[in-house]
Design an enzyme around this catalytic site. Structure first.
Site, PDB file in Angstrom:
ATOM      1  N   HIS A   1       0.841  -1.205   0.000  1.00  0.00           N
ATOM      2  CA  HIS A   1       0.000   0.000   0.000  1.00  0.00           C
ATOM      3  C   HIS A   1       0.875   1.253   0.000  1.00  0.00           C
ATOM      4  CE1 HIS A   1      -3.018  -2.753   2.226  1.00  0.00           C
ATOM      5  NE2 HIS A   1      -3.532  -2.523   1.031  1.00  0.00           N
TER       6      HIS A   1
ATOM      7  N   SER B   1      -2.630  -7.798   3.085  1.00  0.00           N
ATOM      8  CA  SER B   1      -2.892  -7.606   4.516  1.00  0.00           C
ATOM      9  C   SER B   1      -3.258  -8.931   5.166  1.00  0.00           C
ATOM     10  CB  SER B   1      -4.044  -6.614   4.710  1.00  0.00           C
ATOM     11  OG  SER B   1      -3.719  -5.361   4.175  1.00  0.00           O
TER      12      SER B   1
ATOM     13  N   LYS C   1     -17.738  -6.328   7.575  1.00  0.00           N
ATOM     14  CA  LYS C   1     -16.483  -7.071   7.435  1.00  0.00           C
ATOM     15  C   LYS C   1     -15.690  -6.990   8.733  1.00  0.00           C
ATOM     16  CE  LYS C   1     -12.557  -7.346   4.225  1.00  0.00           C
ATOM     17  NZ  LYS C   1     -11.928  -6.725   3.061  1.00  0.00           N
TER      18      LYS C   1
ATOM     19  N   ARG D   1      -1.615  -6.382  -8.275  1.00  0.00           N
ATOM     20  CA  ARG D   1      -0.515  -7.323  -8.040  1.00  0.00           C
ATOM     21  C   ARG D   1      -0.546  -8.365  -9.153  1.00  0.00           C
ATOM     22  NH1 ARG D   1      -2.628  -8.440  -2.149  1.00  0.00           N
ATOM     23  NH2 ARG D   1      -4.443  -8.512  -3.492  1.00  0.00           N
TER      24      ARG D   1
HETATM   25  O1  PNS Z   1      -8.738  -3.092   0.143  1.00  0.00           O
HETATM   26  P1  PNS Z   1     -10.005  -3.667  -0.441  1.00  0.00           P
HETATM   27  O2  PNS Z   1     -10.817  -4.357   0.629  1.00  0.00           O
HETATM   28  O3  PNS Z   1      -9.737  -4.561  -1.619  1.00  0.00           O
HETATM   29  O4  PNS Z   1     -10.854  -2.409  -0.969  1.00  0.00           O
HETATM   30  C1  PNS Z   1     -12.107  -2.591  -1.576  1.00  0.00           C
HETATM   31  C2  PNS Z   1     -12.835  -1.240  -1.735  1.00  0.00           C
HETATM   32  C3  PNS Z   1     -12.891  -0.496  -0.440  1.00  0.00           C
HETATM   33  C4  PNS Z   1     -12.126  -0.388  -2.759  1.00  0.00           C
HETATM   34  C5  PNS Z   1     -14.284  -1.550  -2.271  1.00  0.00           C
HETATM   35  O5  PNS Z   1     -14.827  -2.575  -1.517  1.00  0.00           O
HETATM   36  C6  PNS Z   1     -15.204  -0.350  -2.185  1.00  0.00           C
HETATM   37  O6  PNS Z   1     -14.994   0.648  -2.848  1.00  0.00           O
HETATM   38  N1  PNS Z   1     -16.243  -0.441  -1.340  1.00  0.00           N
HETATM   39  C7  PNS Z   1     -17.205   0.602  -1.114  1.00  0.00           C
HETATM   40  C8  PNS Z   1     -18.607   0.139  -1.492  1.00  0.00           C
HETATM   41  C9  PNS Z   1     -18.843   0.296  -2.987  1.00  0.00           C
HETATM   42  O7  PNS Z   1     -18.669   1.364  -3.541  1.00  0.00           O
HETATM   43  N2  PNS Z   1     -19.256  -0.808  -3.640  1.00  0.00           N
HETATM   44  C10 PNS Z   1     -19.509  -0.813  -5.059  1.00  0.00           C
HETATM   45  C11 PNS Z   1     -18.262  -1.152  -5.877  1.00  0.00           C
HETATM   46  S1  PNS Z   1     -17.695  -2.800  -5.560  1.00  0.00           S
END
Ligand code: PNS
Length: 167
Positions: free
Chosen positions: A16, A127, A40, A89
């Site tokens: 990150h 993570s 979560k 990645r």
């Molecule tokens: O680090 P992560 O868990 O892979 O991040 C995922 C993240 C936070 C980018 C994604 O889950 C997100 O944007 N969530 C907010 C809810 C949302 O907008 N959902 C619709 C698109 S999947």
């Protein structure tokens, strides 16, 4: 250009941090945004994650750290930012990342997602892997910054991992 770097950051890793450092050089303003996701289970609270990221980025003048809840597109509108950056990645990230990017684009066609490839050292870093190694007492010195390592050790010592979902 103002760009949002969203994620769970539970906890922030060297992967990150690498994306933050490299992308902050390309943009006027980078907003690192930690998702508040009550459904979560996480090892670190949102405030703990924001604090770690603030500490890690305190010397980068154009980076700010905040949290958001709900949809990313709504948060982008709220802070008047139309660009999202995500690290990529291995090829296994593609489907997940394309789903997020295309879902966001379907909801708001003004939102663009940029992908930045990770550097080779962080190719397999996540993570979840770091948490698993920490819980089982392995060495993860090269995977996270020192301040994150200290917080992880404390969490594991206190049994904070019991609430974390490792996957
Ligand atoms: O680090 P992560 O868990 O892979 O991040 C995922 C993240 C936070 C980018 C994604 O889950 C997100 O944007 N969530 C907010 C809810 C949302 O907008 N959902 C619709 C698109 S999947």
């Amino acid at each position: 250009m103002r760009v949002v770097y969203p994620g769970s950051f539970d906890p922030p890793t060297n992967g990150h941090l690498d994306i933050i450092l490299r992308s902050s050089k390309l943009v006027d303003k980078l907003v690192v945004a930690v998702l508040k996701n009550p459904s979560k289970k996480s090892m670190f609270s949102v405030d703990e994650r924001v604090d770690m990221l603030k500490e890690l980025t305190k010397d980068i003048h154009n980076v700010s750290v905040t949290s958001f809840s709900g949809l990313l597109v709504d948060f982008c509108r709220e802070i008047e930012c139309k660009t999202v950056i995500r690290g990529l990645r291995a090829v296994t990230d593609f489907e997940y990342e394309f789903q997020i990017a295309l879902t966001n684009k379907t909801m708001d066609e003004e939102i663009e997602t940029l992908f930045m490839p990770t550097n080779t050292q962080n190719l397999w870093l996540s993570s979840s892997v770091v948490k698993e190694i920490a819980i089982f007492g392995g060495s993860y010195d090269k995977m996270v910054p020192d301040i994150v390592k200290q917080k992880l050790e404390k969490k594991v010592y206190e049994g904070g991992f019991k609430d974390a979902r490792i996957h």
